[in-house]
Design a protein around this motif. Structure first.
Motif, PDB file in Angstrom:
ATOM      1  N   SER A   1       0.818  -1.216   0.000  1.00  0.00           N
ATOM      2  CA  SER A   1       0.000   0.000   0.000  1.00  0.00           C
ATOM      3  C   SER A   1       0.850   1.263   0.000  1.00  0.00           C
ATOM      4  N   LYS A   2       2.144   1.101   0.304  1.00  0.00           N
ATOM      5  CA  LYS A   2       3.043   2.243   0.355  1.00  0.00           C
ATOM      6  C   LYS A   2       4.304   1.956  -0.444  1.00  0.00           C
ATOM      7  N   LYS A   3       4.874   2.982  -1.013  1.00  0.00           N
ATOM      8  CA  LYS A   3       6.150   2.848  -1.706  1.00  0.00           C
ATOM      9  C   LYS A   3       7.260   2.668  -0.679  1.00  0.00           C
TER      10      LYS A   3
ATOM     11  N   GLU B   1       2.360   8.435   5.911  1.00  0.00           N
ATOM     12  CA  GLU B   1       1.125   8.000   5.264  1.00  0.00           C
ATOM     13  C   GLU B   1       1.343   7.511   3.836  1.00  0.00           C
ATOM     14  N   GLU B   2       2.430   7.951   3.192  1.00  0.00           N
ATOM     15  CA  GLU B   2       2.625   7.627   1.780  1.00  0.00           C
ATOM     16  C   GLU B   2       3.759   6.650   1.509  1.00  0.00           C
ATOM     17  N   GLU B   3       4.818   6.653   2.331  1.00  0.00           N
ATOM     18  CA  GLU B   3       5.943   5.793   2.005  1.00  0.00           C
ATOM     19  C   GLU B   3       6.691   5.294   3.238  1.00  0.00           C
TER      20      GLU B   3
END
Length: 353
Positions: A69-71, A123-125
């Motif tokens: 779900s995240k990089k 939240e993103e990576e």
């Protein structure tokens, strides 16, 4: 049909995991080792401040990697890791323990390894900060935590660490600990309407987990030849494929899917980071045997270091069905890494469902 076979695979894995856990650590191999303690009750007591992934599985989870779900971002430190003993007592025990480990012939070559300095997650990576270390760095620290020199004090590196960190694992970036990253994979194969975990048996002369039933393949993540490629695949997945090919003969084309599931820290090796992978192969049992025989011949011809049993286990139990695996685990016992691989293999199967 696909969902049915996945459910079947989850049930198979769950039965194996339950067997090990219901025995409350009694089926973990080995119990006693000159260099590391694998006793689950002991380890869970030593690191009582940590949250283990499951009762009687002495690993804590740093980061979940599946479903993706995240990089994952890789940052590398240009400076090579320099092992730094904590004090004179640490240096003395470390030097003596390392010498004894070399004398045991359970370790051999010193290669470039990947050290985990720290992790960040937003939240993103996810960011993994990595540094080049060596295999011998971990042989002087993570792999000899319970070695004692026979004096009345019976001081070990683990005991010295407890004096600093209490019931918690050491800081990742503690320079007296190599904290090189391990990689392990559990591959499932199909037999009838079930997927069976492909498990192997470790040889006795190996740096860690000697003699137990183990996951399909494992090793220390090697520093890649091209470190300018800062992808997770270049630093970890590519090497996981090479370990699978070397140990059991499975090439990338043989594997339907291989995904990282979690990044953990292992209690036995004092918080050594470990990435667990799971995946599938569509090869038949016959094909798996042929691949394994070829891989073992290559290891012998090239005079490489064998980690998988080649004699009794190799000849009679090279690829096991469910009942045979249950019997073999009762007989030979299972490694800590094998138990954790089954735990994450179940999560993988259930999420695929």
């Amino acid at each position: 049909m696909v969902i049915e076979t996945i459910i079947g695979a989850a049930e198979v894995s769950l039965s194996l995991l339950e067997l090990a856990l219901k025995a409350k650590g009694a089926l973990i191999a080995p119990k006693n080792d000159d260099f590391l303690n694998y006793d689950t009750s002991y380890l869970l007591g030593v690191y009582a401040e940590e949250t283990s992934i499951s009762h009687y599985i002495p690993y804590s989870e740093l980061i979940s990697l599946y479903p993706e779900s995240k990089k994952v971002k890789i940052e590398t430190n240009a400076r090579k890791f320099l092992y730094h003993p904590r004090n004179q007592e640490w240096a003395r025990i470390s030097d003596l323990g390392f010498s004894k480990l070399i004398e045991s012939k359970r370790v051999k070559n010193n290669e470039g390894a990947i050290r985990l300095q720290k992790t960040r997650e937003d939240e993103e990576e996810i960011t993994l900060s990595l540094q080049k270390a060596s295999y011998f760095d971990q042989c002087k620290s993570n792999l000899i935590l319970d070695w004692v020199d026979g004096t009345e004090d019976r001081i070990s590196l683990r005991l010295l660490l407890r004096g600093v960190y209490g019931g918690s694992l050491p800081d990742l970036n503690d320079r007296s600990m190599a904290n090189t990253i391990g990689i392990a994979s559990l591959i499932y194969y199909r037999e009838g309407d079930e997927y069976i975990p492909y498990m192997v048996k470790r040889v006795q002369k190996v740096g860690v987990f000697p003699g137990g039933v183990h996951c399909t393949s494992s090793g220390v993540a090697k520093w890649p030849s091209n470190s300018t490629d800062d992808s997770f695949e270049n630093f970890f997945t590519t090497h996981m494929y090479s370990e699978l090919e070397e140990e059991v003969g499975l090439t990338k084309d043989d594997i339907e899917e291989l995904v990282p599931i979690a990044l953990c820290r292992e209690f036995s090796r004092g918080g050594k980071p470990q990435i667990f992978f799971s995946g599938f192969t569509n090869l038949s049992k016959k094909q798996l045997i042929e691949k394994r025989v070829k891989a073992q011949k290559t290891i012998k011809d090239m005079n490489l270091w064998p980690e998988i049993e080649q004699k009794k286990w190799y000849h009679s139990e090279i690829v096991l069905n469910t009942d045979e695996l249950l019997g073999s685990i009762k007989k030979h016992k299972i490694t800590l890494e094998g138990v954790a691989s089954l735990y994450y293999g179940i999560k993988y199967l259930q999420r695929r469902e």
